[in-house]
Design a protein around this motif. Structure first.
Motif, short mmCIF file in Angstrom:
data_model
loop_
_atom_site.label_atom_id
_atom_site.label_comp_id
_atom_site.label_asym_id
_atom_site.label_seq_id
_atom_site.Cartn_x
_atom_site.Cartn_y
_atom_site.Cartn_z
N ALA A 1 0.93 -1.63 0.24
CA ALA A 1 0.05 0.01 0.16
C ALA A 1 0.53 1.46 0.34
N ARG A 2 1.77 1.02 0.81
CA ARG A 2 2.61 2.34 0.83
C ARG A 2 3.88 2.70 -0.68
N THR A 3 3.69 1.81 -0.93
CA THR A 3 4.84 1.72 -2.43
C THR A 3 3.96 2.68 -3.22
N ARG A 4 3.00 2.79 -3.67
CA ARG A 4 1.19 2.57 -4.11
C ARG A 4 0.93 4.09 -3.74
N PHE A 5 1.11 4.11 -3.02
CA PHE A 5 0.47 5.62 -2.31
C PHE A 5 1.85 7.23 -2.99
N ILE A 6 3.29 6.36 -2.06
CA ILE A 6 3.78 6.96 -2.80
C ILE A 6 4.07 7.35 -4.30
N GLU A 7 3.62 6.32 -5.06
CA GLU A 7 3.25 6.95 -6.93
C GLU A 7 2.29 7.52 -6.94
N ALA A 8 1.19 7.17 -5.80
CA ALA A 8 0.54 7.92 -6.01
C ALA A 8 0.66 9.63 -5.31
N ALA A 9 1.42 10.33 -4.70
CA ALA A 9 2.02 11.53 -4.60
C ALA A 9 2.47 11.86 -5.31
N ARG A 10 3.60 11.46 -6.11
CA ARG A 10 4.45 11.85 -7.44
C ARG A 10 3.33 12.55 -8.53
N ASN A 11 2.16 11.63 -8.60
CA ASN A 11 1.96 12.07 -9.38
C ASN A 11 0.04 13.24 -9.70
N ALA A 12 -0.03 13.54 -7.88
CA ALA A 12 -0.91 13.89 -7.48
C ALA A 12 -1.00 15.96 -7.91
N VAL A 13 -1.64 15.89 -8.91
CA VAL A 13 -2.26 17.54 -9.22
C VAL A 13 -2.66 18.14 -8.02
N THR A 14 -3.76 18.01 -7.97
CA THR A 14 -4.64 18.68 -7.13
C THR A 14 -4.00 18.54 -5.48
N SER A 15 -4.22 20.03 -4.17
CA SER A 15 -3.99 20.39 -3.70
C SER A 15 -4.73 18.74 -2.53
N GLU A 16 -5.87 18.35 -3.05
CA GLU A 16 -7.26 17.86 -2.33
C GLU A 16 -6.45 15.94 -2.84
N GLN A 17 -5.23 15.82 -3.68
CA GLN A 17 -5.68 14.60 -4.12
C GLN A 17 -4.35 14.84 -3.19
#
Length: 493
Positions: A150-166
């Motif tokens: 889960a942590r690995t996927r969330f780190i990748e998500a953080a790298r692709n987060a565009v909005t402040s909500e994300q």
């Protein structure tokens, strides 16, 4: 005017052409003249400063309208005039060339901007798509408690987060994983600082960061954290203690016993040791469930910490106490222990600021016992009196014991009292026997007070139990009275 040699315009006042250096004769405006009597001024044109100014950028057509007053007259153009026209055409071509170049540059810039915008929009859509993919996968692992994936996927998500909500969503999930897996505190601090940057209204972010600063010797950052918080959050933080237990009273030296309380905020359990051992490592640590009482003189070391629901321990806190009681002198008692036949009154005194308490049932006197207010009269028989002095801080003295055996001395003795009762039954012989063979018994019960006077209580009875009567015989004058009652409470019949 025009230089007759190079054909370039010059001012009328000039005597030497600044372009070719030839000398020029003076020329009066509006008139023909000669230059060295050989070279003539261009026919039909008054070449003065106006010509020069027009050549430098003014409207040449205006000049033509002024100079060509007679439009029907055709005069051959001189080489000089042709050269002027050629120069003007060259200037116009340069201007047109600049305009074209500028237009080309604008078009190129627009094309680049359009290309960049398109690339950005494409990139943004691509990042949004990746974010949704990774956040979904991470949440699936999270629900299965597979926190590593889960942590690995969330780190990748953080790298692709565009909005402040994300960003707020993914950093919150990452922080939760770090809390549950007891990850490195530095990373948790980093995530919390990011979360506060994204949302400065969530009080819990501030409290969690407060605890991390507190437990890792970063207290100096707590004041900065409070100062940067909105007023409503700052109010909450001012009341917040954190997870390190706070003791009341604080460490110090005391002259009375202590009731020690430990307090910590949030859902934590508090543990402590009293023997000086490290509470985070001790197997004998005690879970705090109420005030700790330090009653005896001496030195105490309380080591305490808290443990949250995830098993994470707070920083250990150490409190030290020294209890040294103020000495209170024993009360002074006026009468020493002994046997007494005469009534005495017991007086007790103590040092200033102390109160005296006493008991007669053998128990240790306390501030809840009977308070000494005035001299105490002896009670009949053998009695134990215990006295203590207690000062304003509740510190007691040593207990003083006194034993008094009091038998009052009366004018009427007990033997006389029995004779007086027998006299009520005059037909008894010396063995207390009647002529019919019945035997009487005279039994002493006690000395009792009736109407503030002492009486011997004696019971007359027949041996066969057919008759019984109680008598009260005055200890002072021997008078005899029938009475009823028992156990110190009697009434005349």
């Amino acid at each position: 005017m025009i230089c007759p040699k190079c054909g370039k315009p010059i001012r009328e006042s000039m005597s030497v052409c600044p372009h070719c250096g030839v000398k020029i004769a003076s020329y009066a405006s509006g008139k023909k003249g000669r230059i060295n009597d050989k070279t003539s001024i261009v026919e039909g044109i008054d070449l003065d400063d106006e010509l020069v100014d027009e050549y430098k950028g003014r409207n040449l057509n205006n000049y033509k309208k002024k100079t060509n007053a007679n439009a029907n007259l055709k005069k051959p153009q001189s080489k000089t005039n042709k050269k002027i026209k050629k120069n003007m055409d060259s200037e116009n071509k340069k201007k047109n060339s600049k305009k074209t170049t500028f237009t080309v540059i604008l078009v190129a810039i627009a094309a680049v901007l359009l290309s960049v915008t398109g690339t950005y929009l494409y990139r943004e859509n691509e990042m949004k798509s990746k974010y949704q993919k990774y956040i979904k996968e991470g949440r699936n692992y999270y629900s299965q408690e597979d926190y590593s994936n889960a942590r690995t996927r969330f780190i990748e998500a953080a790298r692709n987060a565009v909005t402040s909500e994300q960003q707020l969503e993914v950093y919150s999930l990452l922080y939760n994983i770090d809390v549950m897996t007891a990850a490195d505190y530095k990373e948790k601090i980093e995530f919390l600082e990011k979360l506060i940057e994204l949302d400065n209204t969530e009080v819990q972010y501030y409290k969690d960061l407060y605890v991390l600063y507190q437990n890792h010797d970063m207290e100096s950052k707590i004041d900065v954290l409070k100062a940067s918080a909105p007023p409503s959050v700052r109010t909450e933080l001012d009341k917040y203690v954190g997870t390190i237990p706070v003791a009341t009273p604080d460490s110090g030296t005391y002259n009375t016993k202590i009731t020690l309380e430990l307090v910590a905020d949030d859902d934590v359990k508090i543990y402590y040791t009293k023997d000086g051992s490290d509470v985070t490592e001790s197997d004998t640590k005690i879970e705090y469930d109420g005030p700790i009482k330090l009653k005896k003189e001496g030195s105490y070391t309380i080591r305490t910490c808290s443990i949250d629901k995830h098993g994470v321990s707070s920083k250990e806190q150490i409190y030290t106490y020294t209890i040294s009681f103020i000495h209170v002198d024993e009360p002074e008692i006026s009468i020493e222990s002994g046997s007494y036949r005469e009534m005495k009154k017991i007086e007790a005194t103590a040092e200033k600021g102390c109160t005296i308490y006493y008991t007669t049932d053998g128990s240790t006197p306390t501030k809840n016992s009977k308070k000494y207010k005035k001299p105490i009269e002896f009670e009949r028989g053998n009695n134990l009196y215990r006295f203590v002095a207690i000062n304003e801080n509740g510190i007691p003295s040593e207990v003083v014991d006194r034993v008094y055996d009091y038998t009052p001395k009366y004018d009427c003795t007990y033997d006389t009292a029995v004779k007086n009762v027998k006299a009520k039954y005059g037909d008894l012989d010396e063995y207390n026997e009647y002529e019919d063979g019945k035997v009487a018994n005279f039994t002493f019960n006690e000395v009792a007070e009736i109407d503030k006077e002492d009486y011997y209580i004696i019971t007359y009875s027949l041996e066969d139990g057919s008759e019984s009567q109680k008598y009260a015989v005055s200890c002072s004058d021997g008078s005899c009275h029938k009475v009823s009652g028992s156990d110190g409470s009697y009434h005349f019949k």
